[in-house]
Every structure is written in C-alpha cells, then in structure tokens.
Design a protein around this motif. Structure first.
Motif, mmCIF file in Angstrom:
data_model
loop_
_atom_site.group_PDB
_atom_site.id
_atom_site.type_symbol
_atom_site.label_atom_id
_atom_site.label_comp_id
_atom_site.label_asym_id
_atom_site.label_seq_id
_atom_site.Cartn_x
_atom_site.Cartn_y
_atom_site.Cartn_z
ATOM 1 N N UNK A 172 0.861 -1.184 0.000
ATOM 2 C CA UNK A 172 0.000 0.000 0.000
ATOM 3 C C UNK A 172 0.895 1.232 0.000
ATOM 4 N N UNK A 173 0.800 2.069 -1.041
ATOM 5 C CA UNK A 173 1.667 3.251 -1.122
ATOM 6 C C UNK A 173 1.337 4.288 -0.049
ATOM 7 N N UNK A 174 0.195 4.128 0.628
ATOM 8 C CA UNK A 174 -0.175 5.052 1.702
ATOM 9 C C UNK A 174 0.212 4.513 3.074
ATOM 10 N N UNK A 181 9.271 -20.111 -7.460
ATOM 11 C CA UNK A 181 8.715 -19.048 -8.297
ATOM 12 C C UNK A 181 9.848 -18.311 -8.991
ATOM 13 N N UNK A 182 9.675 -18.103 -10.277
ATOM 14 C CA UNK A 182 10.685 -17.406 -11.055
ATOM 15 C C UNK A 182 10.257 -15.969 -11.351
ATOM 16 N N UNK A 183 8.993 -15.775 -11.646
ATOM 17 C CA UNK A 183 8.489 -14.486 -12.109
ATOM 18 C C UNK A 183 7.769 -13.748 -10.991
ATOM 19 N N UNK A 184 8.185 -12.505 -10.790
ATOM 20 C CA UNK A 184 7.591 -11.694 -9.730
ATOM 21 C C UNK A 184 7.381 -10.277 -10.247
ATOM 22 N N UNK A 185 6.333 -9.642 -9.761
ATOM 23 C CA UNK A 185 6.158 -8.204 -9.974
ATOM 24 C C UNK A 185 5.814 -7.582 -8.632
ATOM 25 N N UNK A 186 6.252 -6.351 -8.461
ATOM 26 C CA UNK A 186 5.986 -5.589 -7.250
ATOM 27 C C UNK A 186 4.947 -4.524 -7.590
ATOM 28 N N UNK A 187 3.909 -4.445 -6.764
ATOM 29 C CA UNK A 187 2.807 -3.532 -7.040
ATOM 30 C C UNK A 187 2.578 -2.612 -5.850
ATOM 31 N N UNK A 188 2.682 -1.315 -6.113
ATOM 32 C CA UNK A 188 2.313 -0.311 -5.123
ATOM 33 C C UNK A 188 0.891 0.122 -5.421
ATOM 34 N N UNK A 189 -0.051 -0.334 -4.624
ATOM 35 C CA UNK A 189 -1.458 -0.048 -4.876
ATOM 36 C C UNK A 189 -1.923 1.182 -4.084
ATOM 37 N N UNK A 190 -3.111 1.642 -4.382
ATOM 38 C CA UNK A 190 -3.740 2.834 -3.798
ATOM 39 C C UNK A 190 -3.015 4.107 -4.237
ATOM 40 N N UNK A 191 -2.575 4.110 -5.476
ATOM 41 C CA UNK A 191 -1.843 5.252 -6.017
ATOM 42 C C UNK A 191 -2.801 6.301 -6.568
ATOM 43 N N UNK A 192 -3.983 6.425 -5.965
ATOM 44 C CA UNK A 192 -4.990 7.363 -6.449
ATOM 45 C C UNK A 192 -5.141 8.602 -5.574
ATOM 46 N N UNK A 193 -4.422 8.656 -4.444
ATOM 47 C CA UNK A 193 -4.474 9.819 -3.561
ATOM 48 C C UNK A 193 -3.058 10.325 -3.300
ATOM 49 N N UNK A 209 15.806 -6.784 -8.577
ATOM 50 C CA UNK A 209 15.606 -7.264 -9.944
ATOM 51 C C UNK A 209 14.163 -7.719 -10.167
ATOM 52 N N UNK A 210 13.246 -6.820 -9.854
ATOM 53 C CA UNK A 210 11.824 -7.101 -9.966
ATOM 54 C C UNK A 210 11.146 -5.893 -10.601
ATOM 55 N N UNK A 211 10.166 -6.125 -11.429
ATOM 56 C CA UNK A 211 9.459 -5.049 -12.106
ATOM 57 C C UNK A 211 8.440 -4.410 -11.161
ATOM 58 N N UNK A 212 8.360 -3.072 -11.186
ATOM 59 C CA UNK A 212 7.469 -2.318 -10.303
ATOM 60 C C UNK A 212 6.326 -1.700 -11.093
ATOM 61 N N UNK A 213 5.142 -1.778 -10.514
ATOM 62 C CA UNK A 213 3.969 -1.091 -11.043
ATOM 63 C C UNK A 213 3.312 -0.339 -9.894
ATOM 64 N N UNK A 214 2.977 0.913 -10.131
ATOM 65 C CA UNK A 214 2.144 1.635 -9.181
ATOM 66 C C UNK A 214 0.743 1.658 -9.777
ATOM 67 N N UNK A 215 -0.213 1.196 -8.992
ATOM 68 C CA UNK A 215 -1.565 1.003 -9.500
ATOM 69 C C UNK A 215 -2.609 1.641 -8.600
ATOM 70 N N UNK A 216 -3.795 1.732 -9.152
ATOM 71 C CA UNK A 216 -4.982 2.054 -8.366
ATOM 72 C C UNK A 216 -6.053 1.062 -8.790
ATOM 73 N N UNK A 217 -6.351 0.127 -7.918
ATOM 74 C CA UNK A 217 -7.418 -0.826 -8.221
ATOM 75 C C UNK A 217 -8.756 -0.092 -8.271
ATOM 76 N N UNK A 218 -8.909 0.895 -7.420
ATOM 77 C CA UNK A 218 -10.153 1.669 -7.350
ATOM 78 C C UNK A 218 -10.438 2.387 -8.671
ATOM 79 N N UNK A 219 -9.414 3.041 -9.218
ATOM 80 C CA UNK A 219 -9.571 3.807 -10.458
ATOM 81 C C UNK A 219 -9.111 3.041 -11.694
ATOM 82 N N UNK A 220 -8.745 1.784 -11.521
ATOM 83 C CA UNK A 220 -8.272 0.923 -12.613
ATOM 84 C C UNK A 220 -7.104 1.568 -13.379
ATOM 85 N N UNK A 221 -6.112 2.023 -12.626
ATOM 86 C CA UNK A 221 -4.925 2.639 -13.216
ATOM 87 C C UNK A 221 -3.778 1.642 -13.161
#
Length: 125
Positions: A14-16, A37-49, A68-80
C-alpha cells in the motif's frame, strides 16, 4: 501480501502505508525460501491519492531495481495500471513456460529411446 500463481507472484504493498512497503523485503525472502517461483512483480497499490502517499516512487523503483523485480504503481479503485501489470506478469509466465517447453523438447531429443524387448506377435486368422 503476495499472491502466488502457477509460476508467478504479485507482491502488493500500500503506497499510503510505509509499514506495508517495509514488509516487502521479508515477503520476498519468504517467497524465495518457500516457493518455486521465477516471475515476480511488485505492485504499489492505492496510487490514487497523491496527498496520502508515503512511499515515494523513486524509493520503490530503487528497491525494485536492487531486487531485480518489475514495479507497477496502480490504483485498483480507479483501474490505473492494473491491466498493464497483469499483462506483464502473464507475459513473464508464458515466456518462462515456453522456455521450459523448449528445454524439455531438447532433452527429449537428446535421449535414446529403447523399444521394449519381447516376443513378436503373430497375426492370427
């Protein structure tokens, strides 16, 4: 939290909430120790505020590069960025699966296949 797929894991913080980001390293260690597990992604969610965000993007990116992992910042609420993240992990898993299939095919071609030894069957009537 982390969610395990067939050959992929999505680690979500949670980015907050700085504590959730602080737990990511431990979660990754647990995954390494307990999962194949070989494949991983890191997700920072709640990136809408932006005003509530406490995990700075640059810090998360630096950590992701170190691990060595791919990062995504997302908002599940706003589908970003959610669809992009799922496409990325799916692509990683499929590439890994194709690579494994190619390796298995090569191994199969390199092995000697023996026919069973026994009596010949005669044709009847």
């Amino acid at each position: 939290r982390y969610y395990r797929g067939t050959h992929g894991v999505i680690i979500v913080y949670d980015v907050t909430n700085g504590e959730s980001f602080a737990n990511v390293k431990r979660w990754l260690q647990e995954i390494e120790q307990n999962c194949d597990v070989v494949n991983k992604v890191l997700v920072g969610n709640k990136n809408d505020f932006p005003e509530r965000k406490v995990v700075v993007t640059e810090d998360a990116q630096r950590f992701a590069r170190q691990m060595d992992i791919q990062l995504f910042e997302t908002s599940a609420k706003d589908n970003i960025n959610v669809e992009e993240m799922f496409f990325a992990i799916t692509e990683k898993v499929l590439k890994h699966k194709l690579s494994q299939n190619a390796q298995n095919a090569q191994i199969a071609n390199d092995t000697v296949k023996l026919k069973p030894h026994g009596k010949k069957k005669s044709k009847c009537c």
